[in-house]
Design a protein around this motif. Structure first.
Motif, short mmCIF file in Angstrom:
data_model
loop_
_atom_site.label_atom_id
_atom_site.label_comp_id
_atom_site.label_asym_id
_atom_site.label_seq_id
_atom_site.Cartn_x
_atom_site.Cartn_y
_atom_site.Cartn_z
N VAL A 176 0.84 -1.20 0.00
CA VAL A 176 0.00 0.00 0.00
C VAL A 176 0.87 1.26 0.00
CG1 VAL A 176 -1.71 1.32 1.29
CG2 VAL A 176 -1.95 -1.16 1.10
N ASP A 177 1.85 1.30 0.90
CA ASP A 177 2.70 2.48 1.01
C ASP A 177 3.54 2.68 -0.26
OD1 ASP A 177 1.70 2.88 3.52
OD2 ASP A 177 3.41 2.00 4.57
N TYR A 178 4.00 1.58 -0.82
CA TYR A 178 4.81 1.68 -2.04
C TYR A 178 4.00 2.26 -3.19
CZ TYR A 178 7.47 0.39 -6.17
OH TYR A 178 8.14 0.43 -7.37
N LEU A 179 2.78 1.78 -3.37
CA LEU A 179 1.95 2.25 -4.50
C LEU A 179 1.41 3.66 -4.26
CD1 LEU A 179 0.10 -1.05 -5.45
CD2 LEU A 179 1.90 0.13 -6.72
N VAL A 180 1.35 4.09 -3.02
CA VAL A 180 1.03 5.50 -2.76
C VAL A 180 2.14 6.38 -3.35
CG1 VAL A 180 0.86 7.26 -0.96
CG2 VAL A 180 -0.42 5.13 -0.74
N GLN A 181 3.39 5.91 -3.20
CA GLN A 181 4.52 6.67 -3.73
C GLN A 181 4.71 6.45 -5.24
OE1 GLN A 181 8.16 6.64 -1.29
NE2 GLN A 181 7.04 5.44 0.23
N ARG A 182 4.42 5.26 -5.70
CA ARG A 182 4.60 4.94 -7.12
C ARG A 182 3.30 4.41 -7.73
NH1 ARG A 182 9.51 5.17 -9.38
NH2 ARG A 182 8.08 5.53 -11.12
N PRO A 183 2.29 5.26 -7.85
CA PRO A 183 1.02 4.80 -8.41
C PRO A 183 1.14 4.32 -9.85
CG PRO A 183 1.07 7.20 -8.23
CD PRO A 183 2.26 6.69 -7.48
N ASP A 184 2.16 4.77 -10.56
CA ASP A 184 2.35 4.34 -11.95
C ASP A 184 2.80 2.89 -12.05
OD1 ASP A 184 4.65 5.47 -10.64
OD2 ASP A 184 5.76 5.31 -12.52
N HIS A 185 3.10 2.26 -10.92
CA HIS A 185 3.54 0.87 -10.93
C HIS A 185 2.41 -0.12 -10.64
CE1 HIS A 185 8.16 1.55 -10.33
NE2 HIS A 185 7.66 2.21 -11.36
N LEU A 186 1.18 0.37 -10.49
CA LEU A 186 0.06 -0.55 -10.22
C LEU A 186 -0.15 -1.52 -11.37
CD1 LEU A 186 -2.41 -1.46 -8.54
CD2 LEU A 186 -3.74 0.28 -9.76
N TRP A 187 0.01 -1.04 -12.58
CA TRP A 187 -0.32 -1.86 -13.76
C TRP A 187 0.69 -1.60 -14.86
CZ3 TRP A 187 -1.66 -0.76 -18.87
CH2 TRP A 187 -2.19 -1.83 -19.60
N SER A 188 1.03 -2.64 -15.59
CA SER A 188 1.88 -2.51 -16.76
C SER A 188 1.24 -3.28 -17.91
CB SER A 188 3.29 -3.04 -16.48
OG SER A 188 3.25 -4.44 -16.21
#
Length: 357
Positions: A176-188
């Motif tokens: 959760v904390d990581y994707l708050v910082q890097r929302p562009d990494h949720l999906w590729s």
């Protein structure tokens, strides 16, 4: 099928509430963005059981049924999974991955809500779903007659929607904390070869296996799991993020001057992660127009230039990563800031060298 308009997961329930109750709906979307779970949740919100049929595992007779004799006449008896007395949600998952014969068997069920003499109970809803051919997933062309029987809705992944869901469903706080910082990494985008790729489903799987190991999971095991579920780039960055958590590295502390950029060779992945996060922070918080940024924007720009000098001393590659253009050659950071970087960095570097001497 091309998506001219898309909807987020948060918008989908309202759409289905008004559309699926009167017409069959087909959900298009990339693998792993949550189509199936959203349909099940929607059915549950209506108090309906969700009956899922996987198009890739069906033969025509699985829908039409088999003939039986009744009063000296033969008739097709639909399968028990479909022939129900109470209304339900019929979810035709991977519909466009099914064979042409199975797709034809769906025609009357989708349009007329019947199979042979059996009719779906009043109040039932029919929803189909599938991946797009552009996602490198199994997808067969759908006949125009079938396409024209459905209302087509195209879904896109939404990090805001997923993070809200993640907090309520016990997703590991590291993720959760990581994707708050890097929302562009949720999906590729799904790759053209057999490789792991990032998606909401992939992050959910990674959360489950990290939770299974517990907080004491070692770095090598974490790497195996991350690279087994995400793209290599995202897995490497997430692994570095976990190191920052465990070693008390924090970008805010670096920006404030309370902590230095990591310098040791074994910390190079940390440096890359912090550099990428620094870039994302500048993209988010630097104003497009310098005059509209206020004091925070000016202070951040001033501090960022000094940090870039420090970063370049450790790794010129990381410093270039912060200010790099996007894949199309367009600037990502505001033009005014890039102009100031080009103007001020030589002076700041000289001043720093003089201070050290």
């Amino acid at each position: 099928m091309q998506a001219n308009m898309t909807v987020t997961p948060a918008r989908l329930p309202e759409l289905l509430l008004h559309v699926a109750v009167v017409r069959p709906v087909f959900l298009w979307g990339a693998p792993g963005i949550g189509k199936s779970s959203l349909v099940r949740d929607f059915a549950g919100s209506l108090g309906l059981e969700c009956v899922t049929l996987l198009g890739t595992q069906l033969a025509p007779e699985d829908l039409i049924g088999v003939p039986e004799l009744r009063d000296g006449r033969s008739r097709f008896a639909p399968p028990e999974s479909i022939a129900r007395d109470e209304p339900y949600c019929l979810f035709l998952d991977e519909l466009n991955a099914s064979s042409p014969e199975v797709q034809k068997a769906f025609y009357s069920l989708i349009l007329d809500r019947r199979i042979g003499t059996y009719e779906l109970p009043e109040g039932s809803v029919v929803i189909g779903a599938g991946n797009r051919a552009t996602d490198n997933a199994l997808a067969r062309p759908m006949a125009s007659a079938l396409i024209n029987r459905l209302v087509h809705v195209h879904m896109r992944a939404s990090v805001d929607d997923w993070l809200k869901w993640a907090v309520d469903h016990g997703i590991h706080p590291w993720i959760v904390d990581y994707l708050v910082q890097r929302p562009d990494h949720l999906w590729s985008a799904p790759p053209k070869t057999e490789e792991a790729f990032s998606s909401p489903r992939a992050w959910h799987m990674l959360s489950d296996v990290i939770t299974s190991y517990g907080e004491g999971i070692d770095d090598e095991t974490l790497a195996i799991l991350a690279f087994g579920t995400l793209t290599a780039t995202h897995a490497s960055a997430f692994r570095a993020y976990v190191k920052t958590v465990r070693h008390a590295y924090d970008l805010d502390a670096v920006i404030k001057g309370d902590a230095p950029w990591p310098r040791r060779p074994e910390e190079r992945d940390l440096l890359y992660f912090l550099s990428e996060t620094f870039r994302a922070r500048l993209v988010k918080e630097l104003p497009a127009d310098k005059r509209g940024g206020g004091r925070h924007g000016r202070d951040l720009a001033f501090r960022a230039k000094a940090l870039l000098v420090e970063l370049a001393e450790i790794s010129l590659e990381c410093a270039q990563l912060v200010i790099a253009e996007d894949e199309h050659g367009a600037p990502v950071l505001p033009t005014w800031f890039l102009v100031e970087v080009g103007r001020d960095l030589p002076r700041l570097a000289a001043a720093r060298a003089g201070h050290r001497s």
